[in-house]
Design a protein around this motif. Sequence first.
Motif, PDB file in Angstrom:
ATOM      1  N   PHE A  68     -10.176 -36.034 -18.190  1.00  0.00           N
ATOM      2  CA  PHE A  68     -10.391 -37.306 -17.507  1.00  0.00           C
ATOM      3  C   PHE A  68      -9.123 -37.758 -16.787  1.00  0.00           C
ATOM      4  O   PHE A  68      -9.148 -38.142 -15.612  1.00  0.00           O
ATOM      5  CB  PHE A  68     -10.839 -38.364 -18.519  1.00  0.00           C
ATOM      6  N   PHE A  69      -7.987 -37.708 -17.487  1.00  0.00           N
ATOM      7  CA  PHE A  69      -6.719 -38.117 -16.880  1.00  0.00           C
ATOM      8  C   PHE A  69      -6.277 -37.122 -15.811  1.00  0.00           C
ATOM      9  O   PHE A  69      -5.677 -37.507 -14.808  1.00  0.00           O
ATOM     10  CB  PHE A  69      -5.649 -38.257 -17.961  1.00  0.00           C
ATOM     11  N   HIS A  77     -15.822 -49.431  -8.457  1.00  0.00           N
ATOM     12  CA  HIS A  77     -16.880 -49.080  -9.401  1.00  0.00           C
ATOM     13  C   HIS A  77     -18.275 -49.249  -8.817  1.00  0.00           C
ATOM     14  O   HIS A  77     -19.242 -48.726  -9.395  1.00  0.00           O
ATOM     15  CB  HIS A  77     -16.743 -49.940 -10.659  1.00  0.00           C
ATOM     16  N   VAL A 126     -14.408 -38.269 -13.254  1.00  0.00           N
ATOM     17  CA  VAL A 126     -14.165 -39.544 -12.591  1.00  0.00           C
ATOM     18  C   VAL A 126     -15.235 -39.828 -11.549  1.00  0.00           C
ATOM     19  O   VAL A 126     -15.733 -40.958 -11.430  1.00  0.00           O
ATOM     20  CB  VAL A 126     -12.765 -39.555 -11.950  1.00  0.00           C
ATOM     21  N   ASP A 129      -8.314 -35.342 -13.839  1.00  0.00           N
ATOM     22  CA  ASP A 129      -9.136 -35.609 -12.657  1.00  0.00           C
ATOM     23  C   ASP A 129      -8.678 -36.876 -11.948  1.00  0.00           C
ATOM     24  O   ASP A 129      -8.593 -36.913 -10.709  1.00  0.00           O
ATOM     25  CB  ASP A 129     -10.618 -35.746 -13.059  1.00  0.00           C
ATOM     26  N   LEU A 130      -8.370 -37.917 -12.726  1.00  0.00           N
ATOM     27  CA  LEU A 130      -7.927 -39.167 -12.130  1.00  0.00           C
ATOM     28  C   LEU A 130      -6.594 -38.991 -11.399  1.00  0.00           C
ATOM     29  O   LEU A 130      -6.418 -39.465 -10.271  1.00  0.00           O
ATOM     30  CB  LEU A 130      -7.805 -40.237 -13.215  1.00  0.00           C
ATOM     31  N   LEU A 175      -5.937 -39.430  -7.297  1.00  0.00           N
ATOM     32  CA  LEU A 175      -4.921 -40.352  -6.793  1.00  0.00           C
ATOM     33  C   LEU A 175      -3.856 -39.619  -5.978  1.00  0.00           C
ATOM     34  O   LEU A 175      -3.422 -40.090  -4.921  1.00  0.00           O
ATOM     35  CB  LEU A 175      -4.273 -41.102  -7.964  1.00  0.00           C
TER      36      LEU A 175
END
Length: 222
Positions: A110-111, A172, A36, A113-114, A118
Amino acid sequence: MANDTSSDSDNEIIGARVKLFGHEKPIHQVLGGGKVADILLWRDRNLSAALLGGMTVIWFLFEIVEYNFVTLLCHISITTMLVLFIWSTAADIFKWKPPQIPDIILQESFFQDLAFILHRRFNQLLPMLLHISCGIDLPIFLLNIVSLYIFSVIGSYFSFVNLLYIGFLCVHTLPIVYERYEEEINNWVSDIIIVLRKNYRSFKKNYLNRIPRGPVKPKKTQ
């Protein structure tokens, strides 16, 4: 003596140069240091650009074309199934290579790390908000109240989709801007904080300290 005290406090304020977010680590580690962080800092330019383009297309379809979510999802599924059907049929007729459906489109990391970023940011933000709400640091409390009110006014002029897209653009783009111009941004934020602290000290001296207060009762010792 009073002037000396005032000058000492001013020098103390001026000398208090801060780093944005109060961190000493590189911004890449602050963002989690994983996939991320690489996407937000454009280390993987192709994936970052693809994500930006995808979110822009989604925003265009929902806000400009005014697609309904269910309708859009069904149309995308129908188009994908028709393309795969035509491709598979043509591959059998012309002896082409059939379409290869990947088992995993997005990696599980990926999920993870995200979700980790959060979760950590929420745990850091919630105690900070509770601390500010107690009114211990009055300038920060007032600044947050004013900021939230400004955001509420801005939110009344934008739809929820527009706010999400603006938030995505900020997430971003701002990290890479901060990484490239970290020193300049820190100096600019420090100058703003110094001005706010000076104004608060002047307001406290001229107004708050003149408010009459009742006698303080001594604490009972057992």
